[in-house]
Design a protein around this motif. Structure first.
Motif, PDB file in Angstrom:
ATOM      1  N   GLN B  53       0.806  -1.226   0.000  1.00 12.15           N
ATOM      2  CA  GLN B  53       0.000   0.000   0.000  1.00 12.15           C
ATOM      3  C   GLN B  53       0.837   1.273   0.000  1.00 12.15           C
ATOM      4  N   LEU B  54       2.135   1.155   0.161  1.00 13.55           N
ATOM      5  CA  LEU B  54       2.971   2.362   0.133  1.00 13.55           C
ATOM      6  C   LEU B  54       2.800   3.053  -1.216  1.00 13.55           C
ATOM      7  N   ASP B  55       2.659   4.355  -1.174  1.00 18.45           N
ATOM      8  CA  ASP B  55       2.365   5.114  -2.380  1.00 18.45           C
ATOM      9  C   ASP B  55       3.668   5.658  -2.976  1.00 18.45           C
ATOM     10  N   LEU B  56       4.230   4.920  -3.912  1.00 17.61           N
ATOM     11  CA  LEU B  56       5.527   5.308  -4.466  1.00 17.61           C
ATOM     12  C   LEU B  56       5.513   6.627  -5.244  1.00 17.61           C
ATOM     13  N   PRO B  57       4.558   6.829  -6.161  1.00 16.67           N
ATOM     14  CA  PRO B  57       4.543   8.101  -6.886  1.00 16.67           C
ATOM     15  C   PRO B  57       4.503   9.305  -5.937  1.00 16.67           C
ATOM     16  N   GLN B  58       3.727   9.145  -4.883  1.00 17.10           N
ATOM     17  CA  GLN B  58       3.618  10.246  -3.924  1.00 17.10           C
ATOM     18  C   GLN B  58       4.951  10.469  -3.211  1.00 17.10           C
ATOM     19  N   LEU B  59       5.634   9.358  -2.953  1.00 18.95           N
ATOM     20  CA  LEU B  59       6.934   9.430  -2.294  1.00 18.95           C
ATOM     21  C   LEU B  59       7.933  10.190  -3.175  1.00 18.95           C
ATOM     22  N   LEU B  60       7.805   9.978  -4.477  1.00 20.76           N
ATOM     23  CA  LEU B  60       8.723  10.631  -5.416  1.00 20.76           C
ATOM     24  C   LEU B  60       8.399  12.105  -5.617  1.00 20.76           C
ATOM     25  N   SER B  61       7.121  12.436  -5.486  1.00 23.62           N
ATOM     26  CA  SER B  61       6.727  13.789  -5.867  1.00 23.62           C
ATOM     27  C   SER B  61       6.836  14.804  -4.737  1.00 23.62           C
ATOM     28  N   THR B  62       6.958  14.325  -3.515  1.00 20.66           N
ATOM     29  CA  THR B  62       6.967  15.292  -2.412  1.00 20.66           C
ATOM     30  C   THR B  62       8.347  15.902  -2.222  1.00 20.66           C
ATOM     31  N   GLU B  63       8.357  16.997  -1.483  1.00 14.70           N
ATOM     32  CA  GLU B  63       9.607  17.681  -1.168  1.00 14.70           C
ATOM     33  C   GLU B  63      10.432  16.877  -0.165  1.00 14.70           C
ATOM     34  N   ALA B  64       9.728  16.104   0.622  1.00 13.54           N
ATOM     35  CA  ALA B  64      10.388  15.385   1.714  1.00 13.54           C
ATOM     36  C   ALA B  64      11.392  14.364   1.173  1.00 13.54           C
ATOM     37  N   PRO B  65      12.340  13.937   1.996  1.00 15.97           N
ATOM     38  CA  PRO B  65      13.287  12.910   1.562  1.00 15.97           C
ATOM     39  C   PRO B  65      12.550  11.665   1.070  1.00 15.97           C
ATOM     40  N   ASP B  66      13.123  11.003   0.080  1.00 15.63           N
ATOM     41  CA  ASP B  66      12.411   9.876  -0.524  1.00 15.63           C
ATOM     42  C   ASP B  66      12.558   8.585   0.279  1.00 15.63           C
ATOM     43  N   VAL B  67      12.182   8.645   1.524  1.00 20.26           N
ATOM     44  CA  VAL B  67      12.178   7.416   2.312  1.00 20.26           C
ATOM     45  C   VAL B  67      10.831   7.276   3.002  1.00 20.26           C
ATOM     46  N   GLU B  68      10.506   6.053   3.283  1.00 21.90           N
ATOM     47  CA  GLU B  68       9.255   5.771   3.969  1.00 21.90           C
ATOM     48  C   GLU B  68       9.604   5.161   5.322  1.00 21.90           C
ATOM     49  N   VAL B  69       8.944   5.656   6.358  1.00 15.89           N
ATOM     50  CA  VAL B  69       9.177   5.080   7.688  1.00 15.89           C
ATOM     51  C   VAL B  69       7.994   4.177   8.012  1.00 15.89           C
TER      52      VAL B  69
END
Ligand SMILES: [Fe+2]
Lengths: 177, 114
Positions: B53-69
């Motif tokens: 369910q992790l949203d990869l496109p969203q992870l790429l598009s945000t300003e935040a560092p590209d990591v998921e906790v």
């Protein structure tokens, strides 16, 4: 190698997801009916309010039935947060129209679940859903009949008064009459 | 470190990840880089769902560092995952579930029938 997965992974993921969506839908219905009950109650339509309070309780029971089914199958049941339901209605009739619309949407959703169960060969869940299929026949019947009362009795004060008298006695006879 | 024993079966392996099933503890062991995580079946299934369910496109598009906790309640740990790591986890989990489901089919069609 043991088959550990099967012991714990009773339902297919797609089915679990569908049931969780249904849990959310039932929760939403329950809260929507509560809002309808409030609308009726403050306007003096006491019996209509009671009708919707009862409906709200029933939807909660439906939600729990699905919820327990998932937990009994050792699957993740998700307790839903619900969106704000509609609180404002122009007329009493429109409240009942909304109720029928909601029940039709639930029926469609349940029927879709049965179809998906068939695709996956999930006989147990299909059997579990049988009760809901029947229940929806009843729910839709009651909602439709109640709505028809508006046509039969009219919507002036006398008509709405009569409707108030009859709304709690609308019942489905199970196709026996 | 949980050492491999005869009751432990390798289910699926990718470059930096592997998934094994332990028949003695009825659990799954995920080895990922130098990390090792043990799951009971239901925890394992919900872990897989979380990773999916992790949203990869969203992870790429945000300003935040590209990591998921990711929080793992069953062992009270946090995983910090880069996009590459998420992709590899998805790969090992997809492969492992396919093999585990195949194992279920074998049990249903052969083992339980005799
Ligand atoms: Fe319902």
């Amino acid at each position: 190698m043991k088959d550990i997965l099967r012991r714990h992974h009773v339902l297919k993921e797609e089915i679990v997801e569908l049931i969780n969506k249904q849990i959310k839908m039932e929760a939403h219905s329950s809260s929507a009916y509560l809002a309808m009950a409030a609308w009726c109650d403050v306007r003096g339509y006491d019996n209509s309010a009671e009708f919707f309070f009862k409906q709200s309780d029933e939807e909660r029971v439906h939600q729990l039935k699905f919820f327990h089914y998932l937990t009994d199958m050792e699957c993740d049941a998700v307790s839903p947060g619900t969106d704000m339901p509609q609180h404002e209605f122009p007329t009493l009739r429109s409240v009942f129209e909304k109720a029928l619309e909601m029940e039709i949407a639930v029926t469609d959703s349940i029927h879709n679940m049965v179809k998906v169960c068939r695709e996956h060969g999930d006989i147990a869940t299909e059997e579990f859903l049988r009760w809901f299929v029947q229940e929806q026949i009843e729910e839709e019947f009651v909602a439709r009949r109640t709505l028809e009362l508006f046509d039969v009795l009219g919507e002036d004060k006398i008509g709405l008064g009569l409707l108030e008298q009859q709304v709690l006695s609308v019942q489905y006879d199970g196709g026996n009459a | 470190m949980i050492t491999a024993t005869s009751t432990e079966h390798l289910v699926y392996k990718t470059r930096n990840a592997s998934l094994s099933q332990s028949d003695s503890t009825n659990s799954y062991i995920l080895r990922f880089f130098n990390d090792e995580l043990e799951f009971r079946a239901c925890e394992f299934i919900s872990f897989k769902r979380k990773i999916q369910q992790l949203d990869l496109p969203q992870l790429l598009s945000t300003e935040a560092p590209d990591v998921e906790v990711l929080y793992l309640p069953h062992c009270d740990r946090l995983m910090v995952l880069s996009i590459h790591e998420i992709l590899e986890l998805r790969e090992v989990l997809a492969g492992a579930f396919t093999m585990l489901e195949l194992n279920s089919v074998i049990h249903r069609e052969i083992v339980r029938k005799v």
